[in-house]
Design an enzyme around this catalytic site. Structure first.
Site, short mmCIF file in Angstrom:
data_model
loop_
_atom_site.label_atom_id
_atom_site.label_comp_id
_atom_site.label_asym_id
_atom_site.label_seq_id
_atom_site.Cartn_x
_atom_site.Cartn_y
_atom_site.Cartn_z
N MET A 1 0.80 -1.22 0.00
CA MET A 1 0.00 0.00 0.00
C MET A 1 0.84 1.27 0.00
O MET A 1 0.32 2.34 -0.31
CB MET A 1 -0.97 0.02 1.19
N TYR A 2 2.10 1.19 0.31
CA TYR A 2 2.95 2.38 0.28
C TYR A 2 3.35 2.74 -1.15
O TYR A 2 3.78 3.86 -1.41
CB TYR A 2 4.22 2.18 1.12
N GLY A 3 3.27 1.75 -2.05
CA GLY A 3 3.60 2.00 -3.45
C GLY A 3 5.07 2.30 -3.70
O GLY A 3 5.40 2.97 -4.68
#
Length: 136
Positions: free
Chosen positions: A36-38
């Site tokens: 989710m941090y990418g």
């Protein structure tokens, strides 16, 4: 697992590369990232470019519940994006539908040497009590 680390939430692009590089240069040896941090690719690139021996850097990665339905592909995706050979610690980011199956996929990746340790992130005691009996 080192006690001093860098969380990379909200770090992307060159800022992520520079932050991870500076942390490693100053002696930090734990880097935390997540799907989710990418920024898994940037974290891996910074670790590879740091000059710090790979075995000295403890990288933690997390699978998000949206990935639990295709858990093995999600683990492989994290490994490919980081391109570090292995992930020191992988966690489900938090409970979600399919987390037991995802954990079992992480157990298989652990046995295959792709992960060095696995655990859980953001689980409450009642969730842990239900989870532990169904996994190794």
């Amino acid at each position: 697992m080192p006690a001093n680390g860098l969380g990379t939430y909200s770090l992307t692009g060159q800022v992520c590369l520079d932050s991870v590089g500076a942390a490693l240069a100053s002696g930090v040896r734990l880097i935390d990232t997540a799907y989710m941090y990418g920024n898994e690719a940037e974290v891996g690139r910074a670790v590879r470019a740091s000059g710090v021996p790979r075995e000295e850097v403890f990288v933690t990665a997390k699978l998000y519940p949206s990935q639990f339905s295709d858990d093995e592909a999600a683990i492989e995706e994290a490994l490919e994006k980081m391109d570090l050979g292995y992930i020191a610690l992988m966690l489900p980011h938090h409970p979600g539908t399919g987390d037991v199956e995802a954990y079992r996929a992480m157990e298989r990746a652990l046995a295959a040497g792709k992960l060095r340790a696995i655990g859980l992130s953001c689980y409450y005691v009642d969730e842990l009590t239900a989870f532990f009996p169904v996994c190794r």
